[in-house]
Write an enzyme that holds these catalytic residues in place. Structure first.
Site, PDB file in Angstrom:
ATOM      1  N   GLY A  72     -30.254 -21.340  10.730  1.00  0.00           N
ATOM      2  CA  GLY A  72     -30.701 -23.714  11.181  1.00  0.00           C
ATOM      3  C   GLY A  72     -30.020 -24.269  10.244  1.00  0.00           C
ATOM      4  N   CYS A 130     -27.426 -24.079  19.231  1.00  0.00           N
ATOM      5  CA  CYS A 130     -27.731 -22.488  18.326  1.00  0.00           C
ATOM      6  C   CYS A 130     -29.351 -22.494  18.422  1.00  0.00           C
ATOM      7  CB  CYS A 130     -27.982 -23.754  17.237  1.00  0.00           C
ATOM      8  SG  CYS A 130     -28.694 -23.095  15.922  1.00  0.00           S
ATOM      9  N   GLY A 244     -19.895  -9.863  19.967  1.00  0.00           N
ATOM     10  CA  GLY A 244     -19.222  -8.646  18.773  1.00  0.00           C
ATOM     11  C   GLY A 244     -18.825  -8.093  18.911  1.00  0.00           C
ATOM     12  N   GLY A 265     -16.738 -13.233  14.337  1.00  0.00           N
ATOM     13  CA  GLY A 265     -18.431 -13.319  14.000  1.00  0.00           C
ATOM     14  C   GLY A 265     -18.770 -12.397  13.054  1.00  0.00           C
TER      15      GLY A 265
END
Lengths: 301, 259, 301, 259
Positions: A72, A130, A244, A265
């Site tokens: 968040g 997001c 990924g 990531g």
């Protein structure tokens, strides 16, 4: 040695390997493991106008070949970044790209305006995708109108390289990419996380405090590669691929699908040295396949 | 030689012993280099790649003990899920990859002359290294270990090397019957409490420590992904807002927490 | 023993365990491994008006915790099903649900009309979400208008239980579900496969003959659980959940998220006895949690 | 006892021998039951769960040999990917789960008095069981084995038990130099050809068989998921349209194929 230099708008990267926002801190967290100067660049964590505490714990659960997160956008705000973080990052010669988020179009514009004067910030990545914040975020990223309006506002405020990070939680990501391109984005990066959910069946409650979260990791790679392929056929601006990527093979897969650069990531959590291993793999791959310039393989499929 | 804060490296299992039902003690040596170069502090942890692709992410494990002479690290592991089960099932000689050493560790400067070290279940793990280090600093701690029954009291003989050991078991088969929170040793005065165990136990100990005005540190084990402060998943609410347990912790003074 | 009986419209299932279309053949392929009568029902493979040869080989590639397929609805057509397959299936007392597909709305209507007279076919599942065929399939499933029009046509032709299988490749699956409900569907099943892609980087070509394919398996489960949760909050008709169910735990996860029944797909390839193991797990779970009727746990989250 | 067509069961590895670089021969016995109850035919295959979660799906492996007296199945495995590598690395005593026995197998009724069995690389595997069964039917086959070099000629001594063995190696270090397709034994007349190996080899043999009007069967290894004819992934184009290699094959008479 093949040429690994790639260009994203006016931004020149020494190689295509970037780190995904929110997975690499401010880079410093990985300085014990790798030479940060070997990366094309690093994208520092999502930055907002005001400081944010993010969501309640628990924020993460492992899933098959992946993880759900619901951080968040916890961050200390753009002013803190400018005064405390930015000066420390000047010691590295890799590109520093700031990922920005906001609850309103005005938020995005203001953050972009504040970052524009920083010499070494030659690019920003605008997060319209997001899934883990109540307002803004993905809301802007799931309609062509929303995506276009954020891009337009930021474009006016930030004259350097503007990357827009797209949500995969849409019917046609190519349409969103075209809308963003039309408003002057220099590049699109994709994919952000897929919205997902997991339940603890013994306790009969969701694993995440927010119920749903963003799915990342190897599990989503086939979806990400498909979307990069679709978007790279739909727009003329360079595409940055992520989703990924666990190793050099995966990075090349994205480039063959049409990505000019890639972001690593979740893999940073498993192997903190994975980014430099990917740079090494790219050199090996180019040599093995007689590729003089890695740009040759971009979009071969 | 430069002292790194954090490293990634392979370790070889020199001994894997099932020390109780569902608990194994793994002794490991780095394939390359010396543990003493890493200046590992009591209360720090490692992030382990679980064998056989048992889990996607690494798993955080407390460092139980460091034997710098033998260049050996001990990990006490409870079979709780696929990852820890795969670790416990590894044969001697197997190699596992770790990121180490992570987190802040206990604050030894605050121990005083008579610290109490309280552990429950697998939470006793970091207290062994803490007890040894306190000894090296001339301090003899008191240990209070909690377990379900006598057979689950972990590493009692090891703890006895560094201080007096008190035990609570739920069924009374060893030490006092009941939870550690009702052990009579808590009636004595201590200069500092270090505590690691299940959350309800740590919260109860924190309450007792506050009542007695004894400084108290607890070691949290929030679910984490990266272990290095990058992913912001393992946050705990503190007086300074949400902070990463992996980086600002895992050890917190209870005054920092909103318990 | 808890009650495992659940109802989908007028269809009564002895337990919530169904098999996903295209992963269980006509059931017979699994008769050596399990007692088919222990299943709630089985959904036979996608059936079209005319026979179809499907796509060229290669049609499958494994991905992290999942697989991509591009079968493309290979089947011998509805007439063959009625004359050759249906009579053989009458020996089983589990429900037989036929999954139907078409290239046009008229195709769907005709197949449904032809199946309607068959006594033991008490339900059909309408596939508006196959990503692997050139026309029809997913095209109908990615807009509310397309989904509504197919549902309307089939509803007129088929008076018994009508299930519509939804595509996850959309911005709002809840909107699609509402559109389908409004046209009289008795149930929705979700998710069909996520559209994905994988590339052989050494040969520099896609693994699938069709370039893209449908992603299934454990990898997609978090997305599927999230969508089942969203849809079950959006519609009043029962939801059938599928997507990466590998075992009993996963099946319960979908029911807690709002699924009245579940379909097991890719897991059949790995463990041909998984369906009956899931039925056993459901009994154990109910006993462990003091659940008298499995309907009690549906949508607890 | 009822003879099942297909079963799922655990097998214990009784012997795992590296018989060449990258090739292992695994001997396995079912944890429960007798292989003879399954009426396994030469040319059938098994679907194996790979150890350590190495792959998500099972992996199809040809049955190399069935020893009903020892209740033993042999699998010849080439280390080609994560799954086969994990299988080859399994220790004796390890247990692996299989679905067996799958596919149609070779048509022995068409063998005639002098069949030729041609195998390339790991493709020799199903020919061993085929040769043994032909022997039991009073037929002595001729074997032609292809390999890169002498050290890669697989199971030659085993094949010699059932018939004459001819060899082609690419480097000429054993038998004739070259590919099996140029071996002089092909100048002889045979009643039937059974062939298993790399696709280019099988296509070349099919061409030769057609020229000589010798009936010929080949065993395909298309990528598959289920192995039982449910997923329709492993299709081959035939005169009857797309059919599943796992169910209608893996063995096809070349007259069925569109080669």
């Amino acid at each position: 040695m093949a040429n690994l230099n790639v260009n994203i708008g006016n931004l020149s990267l020494k190689n295509p390997v970037l780190t995904a926002s929110g997975t690499f801190g401010y880079g410093e967290e990985f300085a014990d493991f790798i030479d940060l100067n070997r990366l094309g660049g690093f994208i520092v964590k999502g930055t907002t106008l005001e400081p944010r505490q993010g969501n309640d714990y628990p924020r993460m659960v492992e899933t098959p070949s992946g993880m759900l997160n619901a951080v968040g956008l916890q961050n200390k705000g753009v002013e803190y970044f400018i005064s405390e973080i930015y000066p420390r990052l000047l010691q590295y010669d890799s590109e520093i790209i700031v990922n920005i988020s906001g609850s309103s179009i005005d938020d995005y514009r203001k953050v972009a305006e504040m970052l524009a004067p920083l010499d070494r910030i030659r690019a920003i990545e605008v997060n319209i995708s997001c899934p883990n914040v109540k307002s803004g975020g993905m809301a802007f990223g799931t309609t062509t109108e929303g995506a276009a309006s954020v891009t337009k506002a930021v474009r006016e405020a930030f004259p350097k390289t503007l990357i827009v990070k797209l949500s995969p939680n849409v019917t046609s990501i190519a349409d969103i990419a075209r809308a963003v391109e039309a408003e002057g984005a220099d590049s699109v990066s994709l994919i952000n996380t897929l919205m997902g959910m997991a339940i603890d069946v013994e306790r009969q409650r969701p694993y995440l405090s927010t119920i749903t979260g963003g799915l990342s990791g190897a599990a989503v790679r086939p979806v990400a590669v498909r979307m990069v392929w679709q978007v790279s056929k739909a727009v003329k601006i360079p595409v940055i691929g992520l989703g990924g990527i666990m190793n050099g093979r995966d990075a090349i897969e994205f480039m063959l699908a049409g990505a000019r650069a890639i972001e690593v990531g979740t893999a940073n959590f498993i192997n903190p040295a994975v980014t430099v291993e990917i740079v090494d793999y790219m050199n090996d791959y180019c040599e093995r396949h007689g590729v003089k310039d890695i740009n040759e393989i971009v979009g071969m499929i | 030689m430069e002292k790194y804060n954090k490293r990634m490296g392979d370790f070889r299992i020199t001994e894997n012993a099932a020390i109780a039902e569902n608990y194994s003690l793994l002794k490991l040596i780095p394939v390359e280099g010396l543990l003493s170069d890493s200046a590992i502090r009591p209360g720090q942890f490692v992030q382990v790649v679980t064998p056989n692709n048992a889990t996607y992410l690494r798993r955080p494990i407390s460092i139980c003990y460091i034997d710098n002479d033998a260049n050996e690290m001990w990990l006490l592991i409870r079979k709780a899920g696929d990852g820890t089960r795969a670790l416990c099932d590894q044969p001697n000689g197997a190699t596992i990859n770790m990121i180490y050493s992570l987190g802040n560790g206990f604050d030894l400067s605050e121990a005083g002359s008579s610290p109490l070290l309280i552990g429950g279940g697998v939470g006793v793990a970091p207290l062994l290294n803490l007890g040894a280090e306190l000894n090296r600093q001339g301090i003899k701690p008191t240990f209070l270990l909690g377990a379900r029954s006598a057979k689950d009291v972990l590493l009692a003989e090891e703890f006895a090397k560094y201080g007096d050991v008190h035990v609570s078991t739920e069924d009374g088969s060893a030490g006092e019957k009941g939870l550690v929170t009702t052990n009579t040793i808590l009636n004595s005065e201590f200069t500092h409490i270090y505590c690691c165990g299940p959350m309800p136990m740590m919260k109860a100990i924190a309450k007792i420590a506050r009542e007695k005005s004894t400084p108290c540190e607890v070691s949290l084990e929030n679910v984490m992904a990266c272990g290095v402060g990058a992913c912001l998943c393992c946050v705990e609410k503190t007086t300074a807002g949400n902070v990463c347990v992996c980086k600002e912790g895992p050890v917190f003074n209870i005054d920092q927490l909103l318990w």
